[in-house]
Motif scaffolding. Sequence first.
Motif, mmCIF file in Angstrom:
data_model
loop_
_atom_site.group_PDB
_atom_site.id
_atom_site.type_symbol
_atom_site.label_atom_id
_atom_site.label_comp_id
_atom_site.label_asym_id
_atom_site.label_seq_id
_atom_site.Cartn_x
_atom_site.Cartn_y
_atom_site.Cartn_z
ATOM 1 N N THR A 1 -8.481 -0.294 -6.393
ATOM 2 C CA THR A 1 -7.266 0.441 -6.039
ATOM 3 C C THR A 1 -7.439 1.938 -6.281
ATOM 4 N N SER B 1 -1.800 4.569 -4.008
ATOM 5 C CA SER B 1 -1.050 3.324 -3.876
ATOM 6 C C SER B 1 -1.556 2.332 -4.903
ATOM 7 N N TRP B 2 -0.696 1.372 -5.262
ATOM 8 C CA TRP B 2 -1.108 0.316 -6.189
ATOM 9 C C TRP B 2 -1.740 -0.858 -5.456
ATOM 10 N N ASN B 3 -1.842 -0.753 -4.143
ATOM 11 C CA ASN B 3 -2.495 -1.777 -3.338
ATOM 12 C C ASN B 3 -3.724 -1.184 -2.660
ATOM 13 N N SER C 1 -9.549 3.430 -3.618
ATOM 14 C CA SER C 1 -8.781 3.557 -2.376
ATOM 15 C C SER C 1 -7.895 4.790 -2.407
ATOM 16 N N GLU D 1 -6.636 -4.441 8.945
ATOM 17 C CA GLU D 1 -5.400 -3.682 9.125
ATOM 18 C C GLU D 1 -5.241 -3.121 10.531
ATOM 19 N N LYS E 1 -6.358 -0.097 0.076
ATOM 20 C CA LYS E 1 -6.269 0.100 1.514
ATOM 21 C C LYS E 1 -7.206 -0.869 2.215
ATOM 22 N N TYR F 1 -9.620 -5.121 -9.707
ATOM 23 C CA TYR F 1 -8.490 -4.723 -8.864
ATOM 24 C C TYR F 1 -8.099 -3.270 -9.133
#
Length: 602
Positions: free
Chosen positions: A425, A36-38, A428, A46, A40, A421
Amino acid sequence: MAKNRTRVGRALIWLFVIAAAVAGLNLYAVQTEDGSWNPKLALDLEGGTQIMLAPLTEEGTSVSSEQLQQAVGIMRQRVNASGVSEAEITTQGGQNIVVSIPGTPDQATRERLMASAKMEFRSVLVMAAAGPAQQPVDPSATGDPAETDPAVSDPAQSDPAESEPAESGEGGGSEIATETEEPTDEPTESDPAPSEPAEQPEPENPSDPAWVTEDLANEFAAFTCDMVDRTKPMPSDEAVVTCDTDNTVKYILGPVEVEGADIADANAGQVPTQQGIPTGEWAVNLEFNGEGSEAFHSVTQRITSLEQPRNQFAVVLDNTVLIAPQSNVVISNGQARITGGYTQEGAEALADQLKFGALPIGFQVQSEENISPRLGESQLMGGLIAGLIGLILVVIYSLFQYRLLGLVTVASLVVAAGLTYLVITLLSSVQGYRLSLAGVTGLMVAIGITADSFIVYFERVRDELRDGKMLINAVESGWQRAVRTILASDAINFLAAAVLYLLAVGNVRGFAFTLGVTTVIDFVVVALFTHPVLQMLARTKFFGGGHPWSGLNPDALGAVYRGRAQFRKPEASGKRAKSAKEATRRQTIAERKKVSAQERED
């Protein structure tokens, strides 16, 4: 000059290559895996899954606090085996273990938790292909299962060296040995002679066929693998009936001989030749502690010369047989090697099960439920706002202290934030890293660490300007002085983060992890961005000419030194009066005395 420009361009190209490589790896993870580009998020941001495990104990016994803490430690190793997952593993009521996992746990993590029972080593007495219930078997027939029933077969060929490698890496027909020896097919004179069921003698050892009573033989004949009960611990001092984990083979096993807790280490590796050269064949290397070495020596000494399947021992996990390798040689040093056509993935998976499966007690899943975030989006937003306020204050201070030179600080912070970032990422996506609020705190602390590196560098350059050097030369000599200080500072920060990561657990590890990552990124940005940019600015008219708003004005900095033992006299009138006063104030006592002596001579 051309050489300096080449170095500047090379540094910026390296920075671009590093950023592109990190972004490319994450793109690959997004396209081919669960990337993912975000980043976790962890449990506190979460939510996730909470699994409660209850201990399996025999009637009239209870679990001790030492056993419970040992189990917590092993389960934490299991959950974190693939990286930092920000899982929380705690005890509840002095009896249960609560495992809280961010998000939805993947299949590998779930299997590690489900395989939570006590690991045991038992001798194999009888084995047969699993299937429908069969006719009762003769308890005296405990040799080759094929002689007992036509449907019985060995789960793998009797000689693993001649068999095709199993794609799944499972070791039904594994061998365990430090040397390759062919097992004998004939029983030795020391084998206990089978007796009639009506005159069942007492078993002399855990491999004695006398364990297979008429009742147990009938139970084995009628047994199917869906009858395996994983909710209760099997008796440790009796023979038992069970199946393997694939439900393809069923066994009669003797009493427990070696506890899984006696495994000191297990790892996967290639089988070497006598010269130490890897052969390409994968195996699992097993090492026992002192007590386990002695017990395992006794097992292999007894079963190595027996007929199949009694020359096998079963590794039992969660009441099912994980593997049942043959013993080809007596092992007296507590170091065994399990072979059997494993793939690398299969060998690593088995080593993980053996190493992390040695719980002192068994557990069963009592409940599993989803849990909501403990802090939620509002708390995360509050933390980010606090970090943004701190960043704005750093920018304001940089512009006030260094004028337009402070824009280099702002640009460097932006580059460091972007690179951080991308790295977080990627971790993650590839390593399962999850960002907790403690990790966010580590990122915020990194703002101060990064800004501190810029300040050290800028102040070294300004010191060189005060000594009367041109800006181009001041940038180079200032960097040579600053880089040692920056390296020392980052090394100390990284060492502190590494020690904290190794010694701490839970969210504190997340803080240490992000602190260590950002410390490395800090030096990369200073070396490959800040320094090259300052080298380029030094060649411009605005900065190189010492514009008052550049932050590198020699007069404002009190640059009074003009050569060996020569000082510029302060001017008392005109536009430079204020600068002269500032220059006089910045002179050391020795410089003032030197200037006074020159004035008296004049």
